[in-house]
Structure formats: C-alpha cells, structure tokens
Motif scaffolding. Structure first.
Motif, PDB file in Angstrom:
ATOM      1  N   LEU A 138       0.835  -1.206   0.000  1.00 20.94           N
ATOM      2  CA  LEU A 138       0.000   0.000   0.000  1.00 20.94           C
ATOM      3  C   LEU A 138       0.870   1.257   0.000  1.00 20.94           C
ATOM      4  CD1 LEU A 138      -2.791   1.361   0.298  1.00 20.94           C
ATOM      5  CD2 LEU A 138      -2.538   1.078   2.782  1.00 20.94           C
ATOM      6  N   ILE A 139       1.928   1.257   0.813  1.00 25.67           N
ATOM      7  CA  ILE A 139       2.831   2.406   0.863  1.00 25.67           C
ATOM      8  C   ILE A 139       3.476   2.618  -0.498  1.00 25.67           C
ATOM      9  CG2 ILE A 139       5.002   3.226   1.860  1.00 25.67           C
ATOM     10  CD1 ILE A 139       4.109   1.894   4.510  1.00 25.67           C
ATOM     11  N   ASP A 140       3.878   1.534  -1.147  1.00 25.42           N
ATOM     12  CA  ASP A 140       4.448   1.643  -2.497  1.00 25.42           C
ATOM     13  C   ASP A 140       3.432   2.232  -3.480  1.00 25.42           C
ATOM     14  OD1 ASP A 140       6.962   0.712  -1.923  1.00 25.42           O
ATOM     15  OD2 ASP A 140       6.534  -1.371  -2.464  1.00 25.42           O
ATOM     16  N   ARG A 141       2.183   1.800  -3.355  1.00 24.85           N
ATOM     17  CA  ARG A 141       1.146   2.281  -4.271  1.00 24.85           C
ATOM     18  C   ARG A 141       0.938   3.791  -4.104  1.00 24.85           C
ATOM     19  NH1 ARG A 141      -2.256  -1.448  -3.086  1.00 24.85           N
ATOM     20  NH2 ARG A 141      -4.060  -0.425  -2.163  1.00 24.85           N
ATOM     21  N   VAL A 142       0.916   4.233  -2.874  1.00 28.57           N
ATOM     22  CA  VAL A 142       0.754   5.665  -2.606  1.00 28.57           C
ATOM     23  C   VAL A 142       1.939   6.449  -3.150  1.00 28.57           C
ATOM     24  CG1 VAL A 142       0.620   7.399  -0.775  1.00 28.57           C
ATOM     25  CG2 VAL A 142      -0.725   5.293  -0.604  1.00 28.57           C
ATOM     26  N   ARG A 143       3.140   5.934  -2.914  1.00 28.56           N
ATOM     27  CA  ARG A 143       4.340   6.645  -3.375  1.00 28.56           C
ATOM     28  C   ARG A 143       4.408   6.689  -4.900  1.00 28.56           C
ATOM     29  NH1 ARG A 143       7.774   4.049  -0.636  1.00 28.56           N
ATOM     30  NH2 ARG A 143       8.246   2.441  -2.174  1.00 28.56           N
ATOM     31  N   ASN A 144       4.124   5.572  -5.524  1.00 32.38           N
ATOM     32  CA  ASN A 144       4.212   5.522  -6.992  1.00 32.38           C
ATOM     33  C   ASN A 144       3.184   6.427  -7.656  1.00 32.38           C
ATOM     34  OD1 ASN A 144       6.314   3.682  -6.839  1.00 32.38           O
ATOM     35  ND2 ASN A 144       4.969   1.889  -7.007  1.00 32.38           N
ATOM     36  N   ALA A 145       2.044   6.613  -6.998  1.00 32.17           N
ATOM     37  CA  ALA A 145       1.008   7.488  -7.555  1.00 32.17           C
ATOM     38  C   ALA A 145       1.229   8.951  -7.188  1.00 32.17           C
ATOM     39  CB  ALA A 145      -0.366   7.044  -7.062  1.00 32.17           C
ATOM     40  N   ASP A 146       2.236   9.204  -6.329  1.00 34.07           N
ATOM     41  CA  ASP A 146       2.528  10.567  -5.871  1.00 34.07           C
ATOM     42  C   ASP A 146       1.305  11.208  -5.231  1.00 34.07           C
ATOM     43  OD1 ASP A 146       4.334  12.613  -5.422  1.00 34.07           O
ATOM     44  OD2 ASP A 146       3.863  13.659  -7.287  1.00 34.07           O
ATOM     45  N   THR A 147       0.573  10.390  -4.477  1.00 37.85           N
ATOM     46  CA  THR A 147      -0.632  10.866  -3.781  1.00 37.85           C
ATOM     47  C   THR A 147      -0.226  11.529  -2.470  1.00 37.85           C
ATOM     48  OG1 THR A 147      -1.901   9.037  -4.712  1.00 37.85           O
ATOM     49  CG2 THR A 147      -2.859  10.187  -2.822  1.00 37.85           C
ATOM     50  N   PRO A 148      -0.654  12.752  -2.195  1.00 37.47           N
ATOM     51  CA  PRO A 148      -0.279  13.407  -0.939  1.00 37.47           C
ATOM     52  C   PRO A 148      -0.870  12.672   0.264  1.00 37.47           C
ATOM     53  CG  PRO A 148      -1.891  14.733  -2.121  1.00 37.47           C
ATOM     54  CD  PRO A 148      -1.475  13.636  -3.053  1.00 37.47           C
ATOM     55  N   VAL A 149      -0.115  12.695   1.362  1.00 43.35           N
ATOM     56  CA  VAL A 149      -0.497  11.960   2.567  1.00 43.35           C
ATOM     57  C   VAL A 149      -0.571  12.923   3.748  1.00 43.35           C
ATOM     58  CG1 VAL A 149       0.189  10.145   4.189  1.00 43.35           C
ATOM     59  CG2 VAL A 149       0.585   9.834   1.736  1.00 43.35           C
ATOM     60  N   VAL A 150      -1.675  12.820   4.493  1.00 36.33           N
ATOM     61  CA  VAL A 150      -1.793  13.477   5.793  1.00 36.33           C
ATOM     62  C   VAL A 150      -1.793  12.375   6.840  1.00 36.33           C
ATOM     63  CG1 VAL A 150      -3.239  14.882   7.301  1.00 36.33           C
ATOM     64  CG2 VAL A 150      -3.099  15.420   4.852  1.00 36.33           C
ATOM     65  N   SER A 151      -0.756  12.333   7.675  1.00 36.90           N
ATOM     66  CA  SER A 151      -0.627  11.258   8.658  1.00 36.90           C
ATOM     67  C   SER A 151      -1.175  11.687  10.008  1.00 36.90           C
ATOM     68  CB  SER A 151       0.841  10.843   8.811  1.00 36.90           C
ATOM     69  OG  SER A 151       1.281  10.112   7.682  1.00 36.90           O
TER      70      SER A 151
END
Length: 490
Positions: A138-151
C-alpha cells in the motif's frame, strides 16, 4: 489550553498520558472526536480542491481518529473512501467506526486517481516494528502514484521513539499530532518524513502532559537564566579569557574562526595559542584576538599557571593527534572547561576511556562530534540501531562525564545527568566547511564566561543557528563567525 511545544514525549509516555487523562475524568471518546476533527480540518485547509479523501484506518485508536475524520470529511461534502481493518470490539475506535456510515473496504480496494488525498490513520506511534507485506504494498502504491499523505500522529512505519523507519514508511506532506511532540517528529529522518507538523490541543489537561524521561526541543528556557550578562561594573577579565589552541601554518584558519566566534559570543579576551612557526601568518589575520606562541607541553604548562585563562577550545585544524592528547591532559589538570572538536576528538578515537578519566568530577568537558567523529569515538553506540540519536548522545555523555553536542540537522545536546535537547530549527546552509569551528568557538566563549556546560551547549547551538539565519543562504564560515550575536547587556 496552552501546549508545551518544547517537551518531547516517547510513544510509551504518551500512552500513559492518555490513560491518566481518562482516569482523571476526561472523556476518552471526546479526545478521539477532537483528534479526528483536527485531522479533517487539516485536510480541508491544505487541499481545498480535493476530489477524494482516502482514509486508511488501522485497528487501534489511531484508526479511530481516522474513522472520525472520514465521517467529518464526508459531512463536509468530500467524497470519502474508507479502507482498513475493523477495530477491536468495545473500545472508542469501535464506537467511532459504528458512527461512520461509510463502508469499510479492504486496503487493496483503493486504486489511486488524480485528486486523491490519503489520510494515514493506520498505526501512527503505535507500531515499532516493520509493517506487513500488505501495508508495504500500500505504501508503495501511494508513493508511486505521488498521492499526498496526511498522517495521524506519525507516518505509519516511522518509530516515534527513534525517528527512524522500522521498514516501509509513508512520506507525509502533513502530520497531525496531539498534546505533545514525540522524538520521532524532530529526529532525522523522521522530521523529513513527517512533512509539515501540526501539534493540536485535544483537551488533555496540561498538568498531565509530563514525562519521567523528558527530552526537550532546544529553546531559550533551557539556558536563559544561565546566560552571562554584561554590565558597567565589568572589565575584560571578568568576562572570561578564552584560549583557542591553533594548528600548524597550513591549517590555522579553523582556529581563527573559533576564536572570532568566541569573542563574538561575549568572551572578554580571546587568545590563540599558536605554534612558533605559524605566529607571523596568524598575526597577519588578527586584530582583536591576541596570540601566544605555544610549541610544546612545557610552554603550555607554564602559561596555564595564569588563572585568568578561563576556557579552552582544542581541535579545529590542530593536526598533530599525539600533541593534542598531551595538551588535552594539561588542560584537564588545570580544572578549567574545555571544548574538544575536530582533531581534538579524533585524537581520542579508540581511547575514550582515557578521555573520560581525564575529566572526572565536575562537568567541564564539552565534545562536539559530527556523525563521522561520533562513529570513530563510539563505534559500539553508533552501530546499535535500537538506540535513538538521543540515546546515543546520553550514553556518550555518561561515558565521558561530558556534555555532548552530537551535530547534524537534528543536533542533540546531552549531559551526563540525562538531560537532553534536540535542536531542529537550524538553517540547512550551516552545512558548510568551517561551520563546526564556529560552533566550538561559541561554546568555548560561553564556558569561558562561567556558563554551566549543559546550558552552554544548548545556548551555543541556538546562537549558531541564529547566526546562520542572520548570515543567510550562501554564507561562508567567515560570514557566519561575524554574524554571531553578542549577548544582551543588563
């Protein structure tokens, strides 16, 4: 309710704070509602054009904050996809899940689209081990899509204690945390992985936000009451006489930088102890800084009989490691404070026990290693990945009976009594040749004026950063030394 932005608490201490708040009568579910509201507000404030909020919820209270945020974002008109695992039954997270009428999908049921913003409420500070393969994917998917993250609290996969990833880890654009910062928010690489930090008050009483093992962000309350002051009754010797021991002809510039910084930090007099062959070259560069020709231990020993010499810096550009060890022994016997930097540290690589024995009793030694020097001095501590930078600095301070300034973008100041502070706001352009020499000089100047070692360490790091901001990006070390601000007068 005011939040102490300087106190850093470990995840375990934060758990005790949460429990104490509930035990005192604070509504635990109310805390979760407030936390989720802050998360939703952060998303709306920073992503006004959001197309979908993708809220990833873990099984614990961090996930509970996510369920609340998902509900509030949906009520605000934002399309929300809620993914994760069901919470344990009976707790506040289960109640938050039940009150959110959005379906809870599997983590692999989300496919990135343009305009998505991820809310990472998987684990926060509650995980101090590598995430499983599903989370890693999942982390890879978010990074590869360059989706912004609010943690929420911390990027999942980041240790709140050490600031190091435990495995795959989110790179957040924003991190929303509550009540107090954790060490992982300010230690590198955690600070970079957190993105912009938002510390929010969710209603935990300030009297409960304490730790039995406090670490602080470096701030003036740690040292302000111990700063030397100037008054009309003083004369130059009452403001301290700093001695910087210079190296040979080819490397005298480092000592000059330290000497100028010590003078700018308020020392009444500064002298360079210069090898005879370099006296004339140094004289061509010096005006306010005095010189003394010191070529060997006998000459230094004779000079040390002058009790007006009140502090020493040994190491910048010094060169001769055997000579450095001999000089350090004499300085230690003098009973006055000493800053060891650069070659002064390298001289004791593999000889840390010898250095510690020289400076027993009152704390009057300060060492200023960068990462490479720390590894040469303390290879066992440096190689222990279970230790945070704070842990390593504290252990080194105890071994040496010294204040350790463990330099870097997350400089840690630690004393042998366990006190520790993390400096996290220095400008990045301080990473330039000669910058460390300036820091050593500032520290020596403060120690020469009688400032206690731990407070002098915290103040010198702060003054160093302040000088860097004043000098500006693209500065040289000469400009940095000239930008050190003198201390205020009464």
């Amino acid at each position: 309710m005011a939040i102490d932005h300087a106190l850093l608490v470990t995840p375990s201490a934060m758990g005790r704070i949460d429990a104490a708040a509930v035990a005192s009568g604070v509504d635990g579910y109310g805390l979760m509602q407030a936390a989720g509201a802050h998360v939703a507000a952060c998303v709306l404030a920073h992503y006004p054009d959001i197309r979908r909020a993708v809220v990833l919820c873990g099984p614990g209270n961090n996930g509970g904050d996510g369920h609340v945020a998902a509900r509030l974002l949906s009520q605000s008109g934002v399309p929300v996809i809620r993914c994760g695992v069901p919470p344990k039954k009976g707790g506040d997270a289960a109640r938050a899940d039940a009150e959110c009428d959005l379906p809870l999908r599997a983590l692999d049921d989300w496919h990135p689209e343009a305009g998505d913003v991820v809310v990472d409420a998987l684990f926060g500070a509650g995980l101090d081990r590598p995430a499983g393969p599903e989370i890693a994917a999942l982390i890879d998917r978010v990074r590869n899509a360059d989706t912004p993250v609010v943690s929420v609290d911390l990027p999942s996969g980041l240790s709140g204690r050490t600031g190091a990833p435990t495995g795959p880890c989110f790179q957040a654009a924003h991190t929303v945390t509550f009540a107090a910062l954790k060490p992982g928010h300010v230690l590198m690489p955690g600070r970079a992985l957190c993105g912009e930090m938002h510390l929010c008050d969710i209603g935990i009483p300030a009297r409960l936000i304490v730790s039995d093992d406090p670490v602080w962000r470096n701030h003036e309350e740690l040292y302000r009451n111990q700063l030397p002051t100037m008054s009309a009754q003083q004369h130059k010797y009452s403001r301290g006489h700093l001695v910087v021991l210079s190296g040979p002809l080819i490397s005298g510039g480092a000592a000059r930088l330290a000497a100028m910084a010590g003078l700018r930090a308020g020392a009444g007099l500064v002298s360079l102890a210069t090898p005879p062959g370099a006296v004339m070259a140094q004289a061509a560069h010096l005006t306010a800084i005095m010189q003394r020709s010191i070529g060997d231990e006998e000459t230094l020993s004779d000079w040390l009989e002058d009790d007006r010499l009140s502090g020493f810096v040994l190491g910048p550009g010094f060169g001769d490691l055997e000579k450095a060890r001999g000089f350090c022994g004499l300085l230690a016997k003098s009973g006055r404070p000493v800053v060891l930097d650069a070659d002064g540290l390298t001289a004791f690589a593999g000889r840390v026990d010898d250095l510690g024995k020289l400076f027993d009793g009152d704390v009057r030694l300060m060492v200023t290693p960068h990462e490479g020097e720390f590894r040469r001095l303390f290879p066992v501590l440096a190689g222990d990945e279970s230790l945070s930078k704070v842990d390593r600095a504290r252990a080194a301070a105890q071994l040496l009976n010294a204040v350790v300034i463990y330099k870097g973008p997350d400089t840690v100041i630690a004393g042998p009594d366990g006190r520790a502070a993390v400096n996290s706001d220095a400008p990045s352009w301080l990473a330039t040749a000669g910058s460390g020499d300036v820091l050593a000089g500032i520290a020596g100047g403060l120690l020469a004026q009688g400032m206690p070692a731990f407070e002098a360490g915290c103040a010198s790091v702060a003054l160093h950063g302040d000088a860097g901001r004043r000098a500006g990006a693209g500065m040289t070390a000469e400009e940095l030394a000239a930008s050190v601000k003198s201390l205020p007068c009464d």
